[in-house]
Design an enzyme around this catalytic site. Sequence first.
Site, PDB file in Angstrom:
ATOM      1  N   TYR A   1       3.628   4.007   2.142  1.00 59.50           N
ATOM      2  CA  TYR A   1       4.371   5.074   1.864  1.00 59.50           C
ATOM      3  C   TYR A   1       5.262   5.457   2.675  1.00 59.50           C
ATOM      4  O   TYR A   1       6.472   5.878   2.454  1.00 59.50           O
ATOM      5  CB  TYR A   1       3.588   6.129   1.543  1.00 59.50           C
ATOM      6  CG  TYR A   1       2.930   6.521   0.328  1.00 59.50           C
ATOM      7  CD1 TYR A   1       2.000   5.312  -0.502  1.00 59.50           C
ATOM      8  CD2 TYR A   1       3.341   7.583  -0.722  1.00 59.50           C
ATOM      9  CE1 TYR A   1       1.574   5.487  -1.700  1.00 59.50           C
ATOM     10  CE2 TYR A   1       2.858   7.864  -1.960  1.00 59.50           C
ATOM     11  CZ  TYR A   1       1.844   6.771  -2.188  1.00 59.50           C
ATOM     12  OH  TYR A   1       1.754   6.889  -3.667  1.00 59.50           O
TER      13      TYR A   1
ATOM     14  N   LYS B   1      -8.966  -3.583   1.322  1.00 57.51           N
ATOM     15  CA  LYS B   1      -8.558  -5.028   1.000  1.00 57.51           C
ATOM     16  C   LYS B   1      -8.706  -5.994   1.901  1.00 57.51           C
ATOM     17  O   LYS B   1      -7.690  -6.704   2.119  1.00 57.51           O
ATOM     18  CB  LYS B   1      -7.260  -5.270   0.164  1.00 57.51           C
ATOM     19  CG  LYS B   1      -7.001  -6.279  -0.594  1.00 57.51           C
ATOM     20  CD  LYS B   1      -7.790  -6.559  -1.761  1.00 57.51           C
ATOM     21  CE  LYS B   1      -7.499  -7.844  -2.506  1.00 57.51           C
ATOM     22  NZ  LYS B   1      -8.359  -8.220  -3.667  1.00 57.51           N
TER      23      LYS B   1
ATOM     24  N   ASP C   1     -10.200  -3.900  -5.297  1.00 56.15           N
ATOM     25  CA  ASP C   1     -10.248  -4.143  -6.841  1.00 56.15           C
ATOM     26  C   ASP C   1     -11.550  -4.189  -7.490  1.00 56.15           C
ATOM     27  O   ASP C   1     -11.807  -3.518  -8.754  1.00 56.15           O
ATOM     28  CB  ASP C   1      -9.738  -5.563  -6.933  1.00 56.15           C
ATOM     29  CG  ASP C   1     -10.499  -6.829  -5.891  1.00 56.15           C
ATOM     30  OD1 ASP C   1     -11.072  -6.091  -5.019  1.00 56.15           O
ATOM     31  OD2 ASP C   1     -10.250  -7.988  -6.079  1.00 56.15           O
TER      32      ASP C   1
ATOM     33  N   ASP D   1      -4.221   6.623  -3.930  1.00 54.75           N
ATOM     34  CA  ASP D   1      -3.075   7.164  -4.931  1.00 54.75           C
ATOM     35  C   ASP D   1      -3.833   6.586  -6.345  1.00 54.75           C
ATOM     36  O   ASP D   1      -3.819   7.402  -7.259  1.00 54.75           O
ATOM     37  CB  ASP D   1      -1.710   6.704  -4.826  1.00 54.75           C
ATOM     38  CG  ASP D   1      -0.716   7.211  -5.753  1.00 54.75           C
ATOM     39  OD1 ASP D   1      -0.748   8.433  -6.291  1.00 54.75           O
ATOM     40  OD2 ASP D   1       0.020   6.344  -6.434  1.00 54.75           O
TER      41      ASP D   1
ATOM     42  N   ASP E   1      -6.182   8.717  -9.254  1.00 51.62           N
ATOM     43  CA  ASP E   1      -5.769   8.941 -10.796  1.00 51.62           C
ATOM     44  C   ASP E   1      -6.845   8.280 -11.710  1.00 51.62           C
ATOM     45  O   ASP E   1      -7.273   8.839 -12.888  1.00 51.62           O
ATOM     46  CB  ASP E   1      -4.605   8.275 -11.007  1.00 51.62           C
ATOM     47  CG  ASP E   1      -3.184   8.932 -11.133  1.00 51.62           C
ATOM     48  OD1 ASP E   1      -3.447  10.125 -10.373  1.00 51.62           O
ATOM     49  OD2 ASP E   1      -2.482   8.782 -12.081  1.00 51.62           O
TER      50      ASP E   1
HETATM   51  C1  IPM Z   1       0.506  11.981  -6.153  1.00 52.41           C
HETATM   52  C2  IPM Z   1       1.481  11.496  -6.760  1.00 52.41           C
HETATM   53  C3  IPM Z   1       2.733  11.311  -5.549  1.00 52.41           C
HETATM   54  C4  IPM Z   1       2.068  10.204  -4.615  1.00 52.41           C
HETATM   55  C5  IPM Z   1       4.056  10.994  -6.227  1.00 52.41           C
HETATM   56  C6  IPM Z   1       4.541  12.075  -6.908  1.00 52.41           C
HETATM   57  C7  IPM Z   1       5.050  10.934  -4.810  1.00 52.41           C
HETATM   58  O1  IPM Z   1       1.549  10.378  -7.658  1.00 52.41           O
HETATM   59  O2  IPM Z   1       0.364  13.127  -5.432  1.00 52.41           O
HETATM   60  O3  IPM Z   1      -0.801  11.188  -6.293  1.00 52.41           O
HETATM   61  O4  IPM Z   1       2.314   8.974  -4.933  1.00 52.41           O
HETATM   62  O5  IPM Z   1       1.490  10.798  -3.781  1.00 52.41           O
HETATM   63 MG    MG Z   2      -0.413   9.852  -7.753  1.00 56.34          MG
END
Ligand code: IPM
Ligand code: MG
Length: 359
Positions: free
Chosen positions: A138, A194, A226, A250, A254
Amino acid sequence: MKIAVLPGDGIGPEIVAQAAKLMEALRRDGLKAEIEYAHIGGAGYDTAGDPLPEATLRLAKESEAVLLGAVGGYQYDTLARPLRPEQGLLRIRKGLGLFANLRPAMVYPELVNASSLKQELVSGLDIMILRELTGDIYFGQPRGIRTLDNGERQGFDTMHYSESEIRRVAHVGFRIAMKRAGKNSQGRLCSVDKANVLDTSMFWREIVTEVGKEYPAVALSHMYVDNAAMQLVRAPKQFDVILTGNIFGDILSDEASMLTGSIGMLPSASLDENNKGLYEPCHGSAPDIAGRDMANPLATILSVAMMMRYTFGREDIAQRIEAAVRKVLQQGLRTADIHEPGMQKVGTAAMGDAVVAAI
Ligand code: IPM
Ligand code: MG
């Protein structure tokens, strides 16, 4: 308590307004909190030409905690990258040194049907994902788009982790695992990397293993990312605390959030060395439902609970807020994202009011 509130874009202002109502109620109840507002994301760009205006960063630095709604919107999609709303978020994380990102994924008994997985796989699920937030690919330099000697263009980014970056987040992970250990169960930390391919990950694994020696009470394991992605949907309850880097975290956070079926319920905390923190819902700005009194404010309200717990050490208030949320769910109140037949569908503001009443 000195708290900065950054509503941001899309549904941000609506959901933050509900959390603000709750904080007002707590203040009437004797809580000493000073609250100030500022712009971030698209709202920062619109008002000051910058997704993280200087005044906003200054306010955030002067505050002990920051509550953030969400950033992003279609109208900003064509802006150059440095002006895009997401940059406001990345810069405030970096600017405040918020390296430890806590993303719980837990299934509320009232919402067990919301998951796309079978009930027996997810009921009682309670995972804490700890994502390193200020390093990795990042922020690595160099990065960009360059033209090679043969005339072809190439995009490139740099992944790196320094020893101190890995150490400090690993310590946070082990401490969380120790805290979560029950009377009869050992705290478990699974470090995800990884290391079979990436040198950065090989080094990550080496340092995490070393730090782990200081925490013999925690069971440390390692898993390739993975495989972790697969295990999260195969048997998610095998996990307790997951420790991982910025990019893997990240993606996995999710994935884990959807195990609960209700991303609208999940709060997050991003902490620095001294437990100063930025608190935000895990979900985004949902521009498609912005301004329609449809968004679920509970993730933002639960982010206030995390703020009370981690920055201000007020476990008592955190639990009161969490109990109030449980109570409105038990009353059958549901916003559209978690609605099911037989439940009472309510809007954003009504949900906020119900939580205030419950507390
Ligand atoms: C998160 C989001 C952010 C990230 C984006 C919006 C920059 O996806 O907070 O997970 O990638 O960290
Ligand atoms: Mg995110």
